[in-house]
Design a protein around this motif. Sequence first.
Motif, PDB file in Angstrom:
ATOM      1  N   HIS A  35       0.804  -1.126   0.036  1.00 15.65           N
ATOM      2  CA  HIS A  35       0.028   0.115   0.182  1.00 15.65           C
ATOM      3  C   HIS A  35       0.744   1.128   0.067  1.00 15.65           C
ATOM      4  CE1 HIS A  35      -2.780  -3.190   1.328  1.00 15.65           C
ATOM      5  NE2 HIS A  35      -3.545  -2.387   1.007  1.00 15.65           N
ATOM      6  N   ARG A  36       2.118   1.254  -0.553  1.00 10.04           N
ATOM      7  CA  ARG A  36       2.997   2.020  -0.566  1.00 10.04           C
ATOM      8  C   ARG A  36       2.207   3.636  -1.436  1.00 10.04           C
ATOM      9  NH1 ARG A  36       8.887   1.215  -2.097  1.00 10.04           N
ATOM     10  NH2 ARG A  36       7.806   0.126  -4.055  1.00 10.04           N
ATOM     11  N   ASP A  37       1.836   3.192  -2.419  1.00  9.52           N
ATOM     12  CA  ASP A  37       1.397   4.185  -3.335  1.00  9.52           C
ATOM     13  C   ASP A  37       0.166   4.787  -2.674  1.00  9.52           C
ATOM     14  OD1 ASP A  37       3.078   3.645  -5.249  1.00  9.52           O
ATOM     15  OD2 ASP A  37       1.737   2.278  -6.427  1.00  9.52           O
ATOM     16  N   TRP A  38      -0.610   4.112  -1.889  1.00  7.68           N
ATOM     17  CA  TRP A  38      -1.847   4.935  -1.374  1.00  7.68           C
ATOM     18  C   TRP A  38      -1.533   5.649  -0.173  1.00  7.68           C
ATOM     19  CZ3 TRP A  38      -3.366   4.307   3.798  1.00  7.68           C
ATOM     20  CH2 TRP A  38      -4.519   4.895   3.986  1.00  7.68           C
ATOM     21  N   LEU A  39      -0.441   5.132   0.550  1.00  6.05           N
ATOM     22  CA  LEU A  39       0.125   5.909   1.702  1.00  6.05           C
ATOM     23  C   LEU A  39       0.808   7.396   1.090  1.00  6.05           C
ATOM     24  CD1 LEU A  39       0.644   5.755   4.692  1.00  6.05           C
ATOM     25  CD2 LEU A  39       2.691   4.558   4.257  1.00  6.05           C
ATOM     26  N   ALA A  40       1.424   7.336   0.127  1.00  3.07           N
ATOM     27  CA  ALA A  40       1.921   8.544  -0.249  1.00  3.07           C
ATOM     28  C   ALA A  40       0.971   9.577  -0.790  1.00  3.07           C
ATOM     29  CB  ALA A  40       3.015   8.175  -1.536  1.00  3.07           C
ATOM     30  N   LEU A  41      -0.011   9.021  -1.006  1.00  2.00           N
ATOM     31  CA  LEU A  41      -1.070   9.975  -1.703  1.00  2.00           C
ATOM     32  C   LEU A  41      -1.860  10.608  -0.390  1.00  2.00           C
ATOM     33  CD1 LEU A  41      -2.806   8.066  -4.598  1.00  2.00           C
ATOM     34  CD2 LEU A  41      -1.474  10.252  -4.871  1.00  2.00           C
ATOM     35  N   GLN A  42      -1.988   9.591   0.607  1.00  4.43           N
ATOM     36  CA  GLN A  42      -2.679  10.150   1.824  1.00  4.43           C
ATOM     37  C   GLN A  42      -1.814  11.287   2.505  1.00  4.43           C
ATOM     38  OE1 GLN A  42      -6.190   9.345   2.579  1.00  4.43           O
ATOM     39  NE2 GLN A  42      -6.133   8.523   0.676  1.00  4.43           N
ATOM     40  N   LEU A  43      -0.524  10.894   2.540  1.00  3.64           N
ATOM     41  CA  LEU A  43       0.280  11.754   3.394  1.00  3.64           C
ATOM     42  C   LEU A  43       0.323  13.154   2.610  1.00  3.64           C
ATOM     43  CD1 LEU A  43       3.191   9.268   4.219  1.00  3.64           C
ATOM     44  CD2 LEU A  43       1.668  10.333   5.846  1.00  3.64           C
ATOM     45  N   ALA A  44       0.427  13.068   1.372  1.00  4.26           N
ATOM     46  CA  ALA A  44       0.478  14.203   0.418  1.00  4.26           C
ATOM     47  C   ALA A  44      -0.770  14.882   0.578  1.00  4.26           C
ATOM     48  CB  ALA A  44       0.512  13.893  -0.909  1.00  4.26           C
ATOM     49  N   ALA A  45      -2.000  14.362   0.718  1.00  2.00           N
ATOM     50  CA  ALA A  45      -3.083  15.322   0.916  1.00  2.00           C
ATOM     51  C   ALA A  45      -3.210  15.895   2.385  1.00  2.00           C
ATOM     52  CB  ALA A  45      -4.302  14.180   0.861  1.00  2.00           C
ATOM     53  N   HIS A  46      -2.738  14.900   3.229  1.00  2.00           N
ATOM     54  CA  HIS A  46      -2.769  15.799   4.824  1.00  2.00           C
ATOM     55  C   HIS A  46      -1.688  17.058   4.689  1.00  2.00           C
ATOM     56  CE1 HIS A  46      -5.290  13.525   7.368  1.00  2.00           C
ATOM     57  NE2 HIS A  46      -5.001  12.447   6.661  1.00  2.00           N
ATOM     58  N   ALA A  47      -0.591  16.780   4.039  1.00  2.34           N
ATOM     59  CA  ALA A  47       0.340  17.928   4.000  1.00  2.34           C
ATOM     60  C   ALA A  47      -0.301  19.341   3.462  1.00  2.34           C
ATOM     61  CB  ALA A  47       1.494  17.452   3.245  1.00  2.34           C
ATOM     62  N   CYS A  48      -1.279  19.107   2.486  1.00  5.74           N
ATOM     63  CA  CYS A  48      -1.877  20.382   1.824  1.00  5.74           C
ATOM     64  C   CYS A  48      -2.991  20.792   2.767  1.00  5.74           C
ATOM     65  CB  CYS A  48      -2.348  19.884   0.652  1.00  5.74           C
ATOM     66  SG  CYS A  48      -1.192  19.178  -0.807  1.00  5.74           S
ATOM     67  N   GLU A  49      -3.439  20.211   3.770  1.00  3.77           N
ATOM     68  CA  GLU A  49      -4.480  20.669   4.450  1.00  3.77           C
ATOM     69  C   GLU A  49      -4.244  21.514   5.495  1.00  3.77           C
ATOM     70  OE1 GLU A  49      -6.384  17.296   6.631  1.00  3.77           O
ATOM     71  OE2 GLU A  49      -7.148  16.556   4.712  1.00  3.77           O
TER      72      GLU A  49
END
Length: 265
Positions: free
Chosen positions: A77-91
Amino acid sequence: MRSLFRLLSPTRIAAKPPSVQRDSVSLVLADGRRIDVLRVRDPRARRIKLSVDERGARLTLPLRASLAAGDRFLHAHRDWLALQLAAHACEPRHDLVRDATAALPLRGEDVPVRWADARATRVEVDAGGGLVFAAPVRAGGAALRRALRDFYEAQGRADVGRWLPGHLASLPRSPRRIVFKRTTSLWGSLAPDGTLALDLALVLARPSAFEYVLVHELCHLLHADHSTRFWTAVEARFPDWREERRYFHAEGRRLKGRLRALLAG
């Protein structure tokens, strides 16, 4: 005289339930970044779970799962994890900062805040519907957060006090007591002793969603499970419950995260 060995026999000593264990594991994402993932061994967990919030990534393992299985799950789930971390960084962050926080969430809206000097730290609703956050000049962050939590709980109790009488007539009894607390995933629960627990973040949600959770938990006084009979009872008392459940699916994580940022410091 009774034998000392009998008194200390293992059959006489209740085994302690396994406790939650925490450590961290390093993971390299597809883009080459190395991150630390909080790894939690939880006896209550039934499956391997990966989650992300503003604090970072968390891998939850049930007791039966091996560390190797957890590592394989992480890499898958590395790709999913990277997307979620990026989304939280933008919040945007929503910390509570004196004279800088211009609005606070309440009942589905961002309500403007006016800061004022005072001897005691408190939050009040002014005549215009805004909020007044009064505090001594030297009040620390802990005092501000405590005052905000007290305000949110008072508002939550006021809402419950308006709604509860209209639902009690069709129930076998009322809750033994009502408590507000911060929870990770649940919005409410009804204990066997009749204690009704509600997530404090409900005060940030729109009122109709808050009332739905209250009705949901009250219906557990009729049916302790989530059977067809239970949902029939919910439907009779709150026909729009499906819409409010969709609201929580869409906004729930944001509401909980915002309350955590305001109160955790």
